[in-house]
Design an enzyme around this catalytic site. Structure first.
Site, mmCIF file in Angstrom:
data_model
loop_
_atom_site.group_PDB
_atom_site.id
_atom_site.type_symbol
_atom_site.label_atom_id
_atom_site.label_comp_id
_atom_site.label_asym_id
_atom_site.label_seq_id
_atom_site.Cartn_x
_atom_site.Cartn_y
_atom_site.Cartn_z
ATOM 1 N N LYS A 42 0.820 -1.191 0.000
ATOM 2 C CA LYS A 42 0.000 0.000 0.000
ATOM 3 C C LYS A 42 0.865 1.256 0.000
ATOM 4 O O LYS A 42 0.402 2.350 -0.352
ATOM 5 C CB LYS A 42 -0.873 0.017 1.269
ATOM 6 C CG LYS A 42 -1.743 -1.197 1.422
ATOM 7 C CD LYS A 42 -2.446 -1.172 2.784
ATOM 8 C CE LYS A 42 -3.187 -2.459 3.053
ATOM 9 N NZ LYS A 42 -3.650 -2.532 4.459
ATOM 10 N N ASP A 99 7.507 2.855 -2.271
ATOM 11 C CA ASP A 99 7.718 3.946 -1.329
ATOM 12 C C ASP A 99 9.184 4.076 -0.927
ATOM 13 O O ASP A 99 9.730 5.161 -0.904
ATOM 14 C CB ASP A 99 6.820 3.783 -0.083
ATOM 15 C CG ASP A 99 6.915 2.410 0.568
ATOM 16 O OD1 ASP A 99 7.704 1.549 0.111
ATOM 17 O OD2 ASP A 99 6.184 2.183 1.559
ATOM 18 N N ASP A 102 14.838 -0.319 0.803
ATOM 19 C CA ASP A 102 15.514 -0.524 2.077
ATOM 20 C C ASP A 102 16.563 -1.622 1.859
ATOM 21 O O ASP A 102 17.623 -1.353 1.310
ATOM 22 C CB ASP A 102 14.442 -0.883 3.109
ATOM 23 C CG ASP A 102 14.968 -0.974 4.532
ATOM 24 O OD1 ASP A 102 15.772 -0.114 4.925
ATOM 25 O OD2 ASP A 102 14.580 -1.907 5.243
ATOM 26 N N VAL A 152 10.960 5.618 9.112
ATOM 27 C CA VAL A 152 10.185 6.827 8.832
ATOM 28 C C VAL A 152 8.725 6.491 8.543
ATOM 29 O O VAL A 152 8.406 5.377 8.121
ATOM 30 C CB VAL A 152 10.793 7.585 7.635
ATOM 31 C CG1 VAL A 152 12.145 8.172 8.000
ATOM 32 C CG2 VAL A 152 10.919 6.685 6.405
HETATM 33 P P1 5GP Z 1 12.965 -3.933 1.453
HETATM 34 O O1 5GP Z 1 12.433 -5.152 0.779
HETATM 35 O O2 5GP Z 1 13.673 -2.982 0.520
HETATM 36 O O3 5GP Z 1 13.772 -4.238 2.659
HETATM 37 O O4 5GP Z 1 11.729 -3.226 2.095
HETATM 38 C C1 5GP Z 1 10.935 -2.369 1.431
HETATM 39 C C2 5GP Z 1 9.652 -2.183 2.203
HETATM 40 O O5 5GP Z 1 9.884 -2.147 3.609
HETATM 41 C C3 5GP Z 1 9.046 -0.868 1.843
HETATM 42 O O6 5GP Z 1 8.175 -0.994 0.735
HETATM 43 C C4 5GP Z 1 8.332 -0.484 3.113
HETATM 44 O O7 5GP Z 1 7.035 -1.042 3.104
HETATM 45 C C5 5GP Z 1 9.133 -1.132 4.217
HETATM 46 N N1 5GP Z 1 10.051 -0.178 4.865
HETATM 47 C C6 5GP Z 1 11.400 -0.132 4.777
HETATM 48 N N2 5GP Z 1 11.912 0.875 5.492
HETATM 49 C C7 5GP Z 1 10.857 1.509 6.039
HETATM 50 C C8 5GP Z 1 10.716 2.672 6.882
HETATM 51 O O8 5GP Z 1 11.672 3.357 7.283
HETATM 52 N N3 5GP Z 1 9.443 3.005 7.229
HETATM 53 C C9 5GP Z 1 8.357 2.323 6.816
HETATM 54 N N4 5GP Z 1 7.157 2.745 7.223
HETATM 55 N N5 5GP Z 1 8.433 1.222 6.024
HETATM 56 C C10 5GP Z 1 9.679 0.833 5.643
HETATM 57 MG MG MG Z 2 5.997 -1.415 1.019
#
Ligand code: 5GP
Ligand code: MG
Length: 194
Positions: A42, A99, A102, A152
């Site tokens: 979302k 969004d 990470d 965040v």
């Molecule tokens: P990744 O697969 O790159 O580790 O994670 C990506 C997802 O983790 C993003 O789409 C988001 O939903 C969540 N995420 C990663 N860092 C943050 C953060 O600082 N705040 C929030 N609210 N969600 C995060």
């Molecule tokens: Mg996400």
């Protein structure tokens, strides 16, 4: 809701400036081509809706639902809940919009899946990038802001489902995190999913 925020990292005006810049990049990248903006639900729906209105090209909008975070602030496994029909993927030029990048696992897994399902091309576009956290080799083709390694919320990003509707990007107070966690725990207990 605003009282739960400790620091504002990006104001609404700053956010819109970053989006204008990336919208211009995207417009140059896809000039003369038809493409589909695929928003990862979302978290990216707020960003995607501001972005597409600044890209004056013929584009379609699609959604995919995937998450790698579950009611907490540490990375979990990837869950794919919804994928568009193959007709919206095969042979299409896709701009995958999320969004935040990470660890990069969500975007890399989604990109590979879309290529496997026959996408003609997949570019990636994120509102935020946390390069310090990257665990897989993936760089976004377009990114509005680089941020340091802090959890965040706001502008689409949630904590345990809340705060997506903040118009700016902020960091939560510790007390608000604890209150929300307690609220989630009591709600889970009440519905028998503790
Ligand atoms: P990744 O697969 O790159 O580790 O994670 C990506 C997802 O983790 C993003 O789409 C988001 O939903 C969540 N995420 C990663 N860092 C943050 C953060 O600082 N705040 C929030 N609210 N969600 C995060
Ligand atoms: Mg996400």
């Amino acid at each position: 809701m605003h009282e739960d925020i400790e620091t504002i990292l990006l104001s609404e005006a700053q956010i819109l400036q970053g989006i204008e810049r990336v919208a211009a990049e995207v417009t140059r990248a896809y000039a003369g081509r038809e493409f589909t903006v695929m928003s990862v639900l979302k978290g990216s729906c707020v960003f995607a809706s501001d972005l597409i209105r600044r890209v004056p090209l013929r584009l379609e909008l699609a959604f995919v639902a995937a998450s790698s975070y579950r009611d907490g602030t540490t990375s979990g496994r990837l869950d794919v809940n919804y994928f568009p029909a193959d007709g919206e993927i095969a042979g299409r030029e896709l701009l995958l919009v999320d969004d935040i990048l990470d660890t990069g696992r969500t975007m890399l897994a989604l990109k590979n899946e879309l290529v496997a399902r026959g996408a003609a091309s997949v570019r990636t576009c994120v509102f935020l990038d946390k390069p310090a956290r990257r665990a897989v080799p993936l760089q976004a083709d377009h990114s509005c802001f680089e941020i340091e390694d802090k959890f965040v919320v706001g502008y689409g990003l949630d904590f345990a489902g809340a705060y997506r509707n903040l118009p700016y990007l902020g960091v939560l107070r510790q007390a608000a995190i604890e209150r929300r966690q307690a609220h989630q725990a009591s709600r889970a207990a009440a519905t028998g999913r503790a």
